[in-house]
Motif scaffolding. Structure first.
Motif, mmCIF file in Angstrom:
data_model
loop_
_atom_site.group_PDB
_atom_site.id
_atom_site.type_symbol
_atom_site.label_atom_id
_atom_site.label_comp_id
_atom_site.label_asym_id
_atom_site.label_seq_id
_atom_site.Cartn_x
_atom_site.Cartn_y
_atom_site.Cartn_z
ATOM 1 N N ILE A 43 -1.013 -22.228 -26.889
ATOM 2 C CA ILE A 43 -1.614 -21.276 -25.632
ATOM 3 C C ILE A 43 -0.775 -20.862 -24.646
ATOM 4 O O ILE A 43 -0.320 -21.885 -23.931
ATOM 5 N N PHE A 44 -0.250 -19.553 -24.476
ATOM 6 C CA PHE A 44 0.590 -19.442 -23.442
ATOM 7 C C PHE A 44 -0.116 -18.043 -22.902
ATOM 8 O O PHE A 44 -0.952 -17.501 -23.387
ATOM 9 N N PRO A 45 0.351 -17.748 -21.521
ATOM 10 C CA PRO A 45 -0.269 -16.369 -21.008
ATOM 11 C C PRO A 45 0.080 -15.382 -21.987
ATOM 12 O O PRO A 45 -0.764 -14.569 -22.020
ATOM 13 N N GLY A 46 1.124 -15.148 -22.564
ATOM 14 C CA GLY A 46 1.238 -13.979 -23.057
ATOM 15 C C GLY A 46 3.118 -13.652 -23.725
ATOM 16 O O GLY A 46 3.926 -13.858 -22.709
ATOM 17 N N VAL A 47 3.194 -13.704 -24.896
ATOM 18 C CA VAL A 47 4.556 -13.474 -25.492
ATOM 19 C C VAL A 47 5.239 -11.956 -25.186
ATOM 20 O O VAL A 47 6.623 -11.987 -25.266
ATOM 21 N N SER A 48 4.586 -11.144 -24.251
ATOM 22 C CA SER A 48 5.403 -10.009 -24.009
ATOM 23 C C SER A 48 6.374 -10.349 -22.863
ATOM 24 O O SER A 48 7.217 -9.568 -22.622
ATOM 25 N N ASN A 49 5.940 -11.413 -22.004
ATOM 26 C CA ASN A 49 6.807 -11.932 -21.121
ATOM 27 C C ASN A 49 8.250 -12.818 -21.787
ATOM 28 O O ASN A 49 7.819 -13.424 -22.562
ATOM 29 N N PRO A 50 9.463 -12.291 -21.372
ATOM 30 C CA PRO A 50 10.446 -12.851 -22.228
ATOM 31 C C PRO A 50 10.670 -14.320 -22.178
ATOM 32 O O PRO A 50 10.946 -14.981 -23.176
ATOM 33 N N PHE A 51 10.024 -14.895 -20.868
ATOM 34 C CA PHE A 51 10.177 -16.414 -20.808
ATOM 35 C C PHE A 51 9.150 -16.999 -21.967
ATOM 36 O O PHE A 51 9.731 -17.778 -22.777
ATOM 37 N N PHE A 52 7.968 -16.652 -21.878
ATOM 38 C CA PHE A 52 6.961 -17.260 -22.835
ATOM 39 C C PHE A 52 7.312 -16.513 -24.234
ATOM 40 O O PHE A 52 7.258 -17.477 -25.113
ATOM 41 N N GLY A 53 8.019 -15.539 -24.473
ATOM 42 C CA GLY A 53 8.395 -14.949 -25.812
ATOM 43 C C GLY A 53 9.279 -15.952 -26.309
ATOM 44 O O GLY A 53 9.358 -16.318 -27.552
ATOM 45 N N GLN A 54 10.498 -16.435 -25.533
ATOM 46 C CA GLN A 54 11.556 -17.082 -25.842
ATOM 47 C C GLN A 54 10.861 -18.489 -26.177
ATOM 48 O O GLN A 54 11.035 -19.301 -27.176
ATOM 49 N N GLU A 108 -12.345 -16.451 -20.669
ATOM 50 C CA GLU A 108 -13.373 -16.491 -21.896
ATOM 51 C C GLU A 108 -12.745 -16.663 -23.156
ATOM 52 O O GLU A 108 -13.049 -17.491 -24.008
ATOM 53 N N LYS A 109 -11.393 -16.130 -23.101
ATOM 54 C CA LYS A 109 -10.781 -16.058 -24.397
ATOM 55 C C LYS A 109 -10.110 -17.689 -24.645
ATOM 56 O O LYS A 109 -10.078 -18.073 -25.607
ATOM 57 N N GLU A 110 -9.597 -18.121 -23.398
ATOM 58 C CA GLU A 110 -8.876 -19.240 -23.645
ATOM 59 C C GLU A 110 -10.125 -20.479 -23.899
ATOM 60 O O GLU A 110 -9.825 -21.350 -24.731
ATOM 61 N N ARG A 111 -11.312 -20.139 -23.527
ATOM 62 C CA ARG A 111 -12.360 -21.314 -23.936
ATOM 63 C C ARG A 111 -12.699 -20.936 -25.248
ATOM 64 O O ARG A 111 -12.779 -22.348 -25.994
ATOM 65 N N ALA A 112 -12.808 -19.920 -25.827
ATOM 66 C CA ALA A 112 -13.149 -19.581 -27.104
ATOM 67 C C ALA A 112 -12.053 -20.071 -28.187
ATOM 68 O O ALA A 112 -12.421 -20.866 -29.194
ATOM 69 N N TYR A 113 -10.692 -20.156 -27.622
ATOM 70 C CA TYR A 113 -9.773 -20.705 -28.546
ATOM 71 C C TYR A 113 -9.893 -22.066 -28.634
ATOM 72 O O TYR A 113 -9.708 -22.778 -29.377
ATOM 73 N N LEU A 114 -10.066 -22.854 -27.346
ATOM 74 C CA LEU A 114 -10.038 -24.262 -27.051
ATOM 75 C C LEU A 114 -11.084 -24.641 -28.176
ATOM 76 O O LEU A 114 -11.145 -25.641 -28.864
ATOM 77 N N ARG A 115 -12.240 -24.151 -28.231
ATOM 78 C CA ARG A 115 -13.388 -24.664 -28.919
ATOM 79 C C ARG A 115 -13.107 -24.323 -30.488
ATOM 80 O O ARG A 115 -13.335 -25.388 -31.021
ATOM 81 N N MET A 116 -12.496 -23.296 -30.641
ATOM 82 C CA MET A 116 -12.085 -23.215 -32.233
ATOM 83 C C MET A 116 -11.150 -24.116 -32.534
ATOM 84 O O MET A 116 -11.401 -24.923 -33.502
ATOM 85 N N LEU A 117 -10.240 -24.555 -31.680
ATOM 86 C CA LEU A 117 -9.282 -25.436 -32.100
ATOM 87 C C LEU A 117 -9.573 -26.887 -32.100
ATOM 88 O O LEU A 117 -9.585 -27.665 -33.208
#
Lengths: 330, 330
Positions: free
Chosen positions: A65-76, A102-111
């Motif tokens: 779970i990261f903010p987003g891979v379109s950011n080069p730091f999180f992408g790398q 809501e998305k982060e929560r949904a992922y956490l629940r699913m995981l």
């Protein structure tokens, strides 16, 4: 449909405990397990039982779970995580949490519910309690999530110190720091502490501008323009390289020269920045080492849920020289 | 342990058919199914049967194979795929295939064997046959994989044409195109065709430099320096924006001015480039639309494996103006 919380209430245990029973994770007494199973039966709660039986003790999948891979730091970082986990026999399910609670929560629940052996988290929009309730092995990057969740960071304090030293050595006296909005307990706050210490040791002051991490580049650009226009700033430390790129742009538009009028140093030092913007001075986070350590710790926790890990693991940073922080001889 | 190919040989069917039987995908006669099941039994082949029974017809997971999310273009595309799939109830398993054939093959096998409903592929190091054998719904981005696999692209031909038109309008006459090494059947080759058409219609010639996509930025930089040094080039079209950034850098180092001495236009037009390098002229691929279409087609195929889809879907591109392609009045 019954929720985790309902089971917990009926069984008179915490949601974490319910989650641990479901995930067969950690030391639990037979008595506790039975209370939870009875409550689950009573409420007709089905935590994807086929998935559980399939999984046994391991799905060989890690949630990331990261903010987003379109950011080069999180992408790398995500690319490195995926590469290293692949070599160790694991795959990743990727969640770009963005600003979406809501998305982060949904992922956490699913995981939690059924699919992963553990989680690497580098984002939190959520209240810390929700991470505390997960009941699965988690390692955090650079964010405080809960007492039991180890944090791997680079040496933010030292990074802040070095940035200040570089600006002072470049001859800057009227210094500005531009950072994301600070969150309590976040290790990244240490950058500010280290920076401040060096500046004050030199009997100087500095201005602090906070700009929300997830503000758009145009909004950030406007605020940067204000900083550059309203002050006779001659040195700027940005706590990430992309903000530093924006400072570079805005300075250019205002006819300010870097490094002649203003010296500039950023933070992160991704391969992208070093390869495509070698002119930018920066503090390099050791992404490879951070990832290796996070994975080592996570696999330890997966193997032995009760193993003793530290709360904080800190890896060294280094300054990457660049034209933007060159000292101008007078 | 028995492999897919062994089953195929014994059952006297193709590996694709075996895969389709395992994945319960596509129209298959009972006779064929029985032949395959008999062979599987005889060879004691266990394609993760618990996973199969768990899955029924849907795991709600999509495999996503791209070269690597540390590249801002693929980073934005994967982030968009994950966001849009999440809204439609799917999660993704991410594979950064890089230059690693073995890794891509391992992922394909894993994805075939048990876990995903379909695949979005934007990378292929592998021989095309291996994709033909997958027997799961696949949609490809901008790469030819097999007759049965739909390709979604932006209008590469039109993109090449527009790039040529922009350079001509900027007053360039001695033009160079820098592209990745061309692969037969790849839709990206159409950029070259469109570019060539416009240049030749104007009774001009152009030079073509091919640099391998996966060469390091330093190696690419060296080749670009050669191009800039050995020619009296006054206009350059790069088939991706990162190469365009390197041209910008190298020109600066050689004391060449952009746009005064050389006009420059790139390709891709990610949010990152538009936000952090607004000076770079580029051709924007409509990443959002590309992703929406890929997902629509994939979900159609998942719902009905035999549904009729086209081989090629082409979405429009547009030119994004930038200082680097400004016409200099003489």
């Amino acid at each position: 449909m019954a929720k985790l919380e309902d089971i917990a209430k009926l069984a008179e245990v915490s949601p974490t405990t319910v989650s641990r029973v479901i995930n067969n994770y950690g030391s639990l007494s037979e008595k506790t397990k039975n209370k939870v199973f009875t409550a689950m039966k009573e409420l007709n709660y089905q935590p994807n039982s086929l998935a559980r039986s399939l999984k046994g003790k391991s799905s060989k999948i890690i949630g990331v779970i990261f903010p987003g891979v379109s950011n080069p730091f999180f992408g790398q970082m995500v690319e490195t995580i995926e590469n290293q986990l692949f070599d160790r026999g694991y795959k990743i399910i990727l969640c770009n949490a963005g600003k979406n609670k809501e998305k982060e929560r949904a992922y956490l629940r699913m995981l939690i519910a059924n699919q992963v052996d553990g989680i690497i988290a580098g984002s939190h929009n959520l209240e810390i309690e929700e991470y505390q309730q997960v009941g699965l092995p988690i390692i955090s990057f650079d964010r405080y999530l809960s007492e039991n969740i180890p944090i791997v960071s680079s040496d933010n304090f030292q990074g802040g110190k070095i940035a200040a030293e570089v600006l002072l050595a470049s001859g800057s006296k009227n210094i500005q720091m531009i950072s994301g909005a600070n969150q309590p307990n976040s290790p990244t706050n240490r950058r500010l502490v280290g920076f401040k210490e060096v500046i004050e040791d030199n009997n100087l002051k500095f201005g602090l501008t906070e700009i929300k991490y997830n503000a758009s580049p145009n909004i950030k650009g406007m605020k940067i323009k204000e900083v550059l226009s309203n002050n006779s700033v001659d040195g700027i430390f940005c706590t990430d390289d992309l903000t530093s790129l924006l400072v570079f742009q805005q300075a250019h538009q205002l006819g300010l020269r870097i490094p002649e009028d203003i010296r500039l140093i950023g933070y992160d030092g991704t391969s992208f920045i070093q390869e495509f913007h070698p002119e930018l001075a920066t503090i390099e986070q050791p992404i490879n080492d951070i990832v290796t350590l996070m994975i080592d710790l996570l696999l330890q926790r997966i193997k032995d849920p009760d193993c003793n890990l530290q709360q904080n693991y800190v890896l060294p940073v280094k300054a990457i020289a660049g034209e933007t922080s060159r000292r101008i001889s007078e």
